[in-house]
Design a protein around this motif. Structure first.
Motif, PDB file in Angstrom:
ATOM      1  N   VAL A   1       0.934  -1.169  -0.005  1.00 24.83           N
ATOM      2  CA  VAL A   1      -0.157   0.020  -0.007  1.00 24.83           C
ATOM      3  C   VAL A   1       0.889   1.344   0.091  1.00 24.83           C
ATOM      4  O   VAL A   1       1.830   1.414   0.769  1.00 24.83           O
ATOM      5  CB  VAL A   1      -1.043   0.152   1.342  1.00 24.83           C
ATOM      6  N   ILE A   2       0.808   2.054  -0.996  1.00 24.79           N
ATOM      7  CA  ILE A   2       1.621   3.395  -1.196  1.00 24.79           C
ATOM      8  C   ILE A   2       1.197   4.301  -0.259  1.00 24.79           C
ATOM      9  O   ILE A   2      -0.048   4.612   0.179  1.00 24.79           O
ATOM     10  CB  ILE A   2       1.524   3.803  -2.544  1.00 24.79           C
ATOM     11  N   ILE A   3       2.128   5.141   0.468  1.00 23.39           N
ATOM     12  CA  ILE A   3       2.102   5.966   1.246  1.00 23.39           C
ATOM     13  C   ILE A   3       2.646   7.423   0.912  1.00 23.39           C
ATOM     14  O   ILE A   3       3.758   7.386   0.486  1.00 23.39           O
ATOM     15  CB  ILE A   3       2.893   5.802   2.875  1.00 23.39           C
ATOM     16  N   VAL A   4       1.625   8.514   0.881  1.00 25.73           N
ATOM     17  CA  VAL A   4       1.890   9.649   0.616  1.00 25.73           C
ATOM     18  C   VAL A   4       1.765  10.832   1.672  1.00 25.73           C
ATOM     19  O   VAL A   4       0.597  10.475   2.496  1.00 25.73           O
ATOM     20  CB  VAL A   4       1.037  10.279  -0.626  1.00 25.73           C
ATOM     21  N   GLU A   5       2.508  11.388   1.966  1.00 25.38           N
ATOM     22  CA  GLU A   5       2.359  12.306   3.516  1.00 25.38           C
ATOM     23  C   GLU A   5       2.647  13.893   2.951  1.00 25.38           C
ATOM     24  O   GLU A   5       3.295  14.119   2.020  1.00 25.38           O
ATOM     25  CB  GLU A   5       3.483  11.863   4.497  1.00 25.38           C
ATOM     26  N   GLY A   6       2.066  14.557   3.741  1.00 24.23           N
ATOM     27  CA  GLY A   6       2.288  16.110   3.699  1.00 24.23           C
ATOM     28  C   GLY A   6       1.364  16.632   2.686  1.00 24.23           C
ATOM     29  O   GLY A   6       1.737  17.644   1.972  1.00 24.23           O
ATOM     30  N   LEU A   7       0.295  16.052   2.470  1.00 27.22           N
ATOM     31  CA  LEU A   7      -0.767  17.005   1.538  1.00 27.22           C
ATOM     32  C   LEU A   7      -1.478  17.915   2.120  1.00 27.22           C
ATOM     33  O   LEU A   7      -1.252  18.136   3.187  1.00 27.22           O
ATOM     34  CB  LEU A   7      -1.741  15.850   0.932  1.00 27.22           C
ATOM     35  N   ARG A   8      -1.815  18.908   1.258  1.00 28.09           N
ATOM     36  CA  ARG A   8      -2.611  19.890   1.637  1.00 28.09           C
ATOM     37  C   ARG A   8      -4.011  19.939   1.013  1.00 28.09           C
ATOM     38  O   ARG A   8      -4.255  20.229  -0.192  1.00 28.09           O
ATOM     39  CB  ARG A   8      -1.931  21.381   0.877  1.00 28.09           C
ATOM     40  N   LEU A   9      -5.239  19.653   1.928  1.00 27.92           N
ATOM     41  CA  LEU A   9      -6.360  19.405   1.357  1.00 27.92           C
ATOM     42  C   LEU A   9      -7.538  20.191   1.934  1.00 27.92           C
ATOM     43  O   LEU A   9      -8.751  20.194   1.597  1.00 27.92           O
ATOM     44  CB  LEU A   9      -6.754  17.986   1.722  1.00 27.92           C
ATOM     45  N   LYS A  10      -7.009  21.291   2.452  1.00 28.58           N
ATOM     46  CA  LYS A  10      -7.813  22.451   3.137  1.00 28.58           C
ATOM     47  C   LYS A  10      -8.873  22.922   2.235  1.00 28.58           C
ATOM     48  O   LYS A  10     -10.212  22.814   2.578  1.00 28.58           O
ATOM     49  CB  LYS A  10      -7.166  23.471   3.620  1.00 28.58           C
ATOM     50  N   ASP A  11      -8.592  23.225   0.883  1.00 24.37           N
ATOM     51  CA  ASP A  11      -9.526  23.773   0.168  1.00 24.37           C
ATOM     52  C   ASP A  11     -10.087  22.704  -0.981  1.00 24.37           C
ATOM     53  O   ASP A  11     -10.872  23.171  -2.178  1.00 24.37           O
ATOM     54  CB  ASP A  11      -8.652  24.773  -0.925  1.00 24.37           C
TER      55      ASP A  11
END
Lengths: 209, 209
Positions: free
Chosen positions: A168-178
């Motif tokens: 399972v791939i892991i992505v971190e540090g996204l910005r999803l506020k908008d």
């Protein structure tokens, strides 16, 4: 017409970094400048590969694990679901995930309280081990989070390790506020690095596609 | 089903860099390793922002020019034409471009002999000033090339400067060997940097979309 949502963190000195450790800050150095009589302006950047928005590979937490080039663009480009977990206070459990109706093959991005702050939160909302096991049981392809890490406060790092062991791939540090919860066409584009455990990435969502 | 063509250069020590200047090499340093009793493997990368595939902003060659964050993802994502210029030997002129039928608003990627070599070619095929002026007249949005630069051998850098002054985006260091001429959905995803003159990027094309 499609609309693009940039969900990447800006990489710059003074940005939030893991546990506010000063040595994890990026630095940008000017090596040629118009003012110095040169014709060109040129810079170098020195950064941790986990700085800002990034993709982790198994080697990050598994000795002998696969490295970042093992994760192809085919696995990082396609439809993804943004789910609202802003009500979670400490961690994300199986019970938080079950109502979401996730199915095999989904890519899921967690929108948590971390999207609403630009400084490192030592109590950031993380994915608890039982939540990770649930994603694995379901056959989720990848999971992204807006915190700088998918995990804290668990001995032996079982969330990271179980996800990595099950591809399972892991992505971190996204910005999803908008970004409103829903399905989007996702692009996660890590720098093309090789032989190491992660790569910084530009990530965005396309709506209406 | 769509097919993805990765058109990015792998960033690693020993890769081709501009004029083979050693100080332009990237370096990757391991800062934590499983073997050292740590639980995690972590690396830093130190690189020129023009290393490998990258997007240039006007500041690169224009004093006081706009910086990389002025180029939004909306300008780097969309349909693009790959054109075959592998027959060009020294440079790409207006006469080479006229038969291609480019039209206002096109994004164009030059496939030249540079896609077929992994070392720096001091005689790389470049875009001559008259070719740049033609692209500007047409109203081309952006131009990409597989060489590490869009220009060489011209005093005062008129190709770069005229493109920058006319808001034509420049992408350099593409890998187009395995891509046939034609129209594709293009993604150029630079690291989200700010205040400087360029950013390294992952770039890919999607066929059948």
């Amino acid at each position: 017409m499609f609309k693009i949502y940039d969900i990447s963190m800006t990489v710059k000195p003074g940005m939030q970094v893991w546990e506010n450790i000063a040595s994890k800050q990026p630095s940008i150095v000017n090596v040629s400048n118009h003012g110095s009589g040169q014709a060109v302006y040129e810079s170098r950047i020195d950064m941790e590969v986990h700085c800002g928005t990034h993709v982790d590979a198994p080697l990050h937490m598994l000795k002998g694990g696969e490295t970042i080039e093992s994760i192809g663009l085919e696995e990082l480009v396609g439809y993804a679901r943004v789910v609202d977990l802003t009500h979670c206070r400490d961690c994300i459990t199986r019970a938080d995930l079950e109502p979401l109706g996730l199915v095999r093959g989904d890519w899921v991005l967690f929108k948590t309280s971390s999207s609403f702050r630009d400084t490192f939160d030592e109590h950031f909302v993380y994915l608890k081990e039982d939540g990770a096991r649930y994603l694995i049981e379901l056959g989720i392809r990848g999971v992204g989070t807006d915190a700088l890490g998918i995990e804290r406060a668990q001995l032996e790092l079982p969330t990271h390790r179980s996800l990595f062991r099950n591809q399972v791939i892991i992505v971190e540090g996204l910005r999803l506020k908008d970004v409103a919860p829903g399905t989007y066409f996702m692009v996660v584009a890590p720098l093309k690095l090789t032989g190491i455990e992660a790569a910084p990435a530009r990530a965005f969502l396309i709506g209406g596609m």
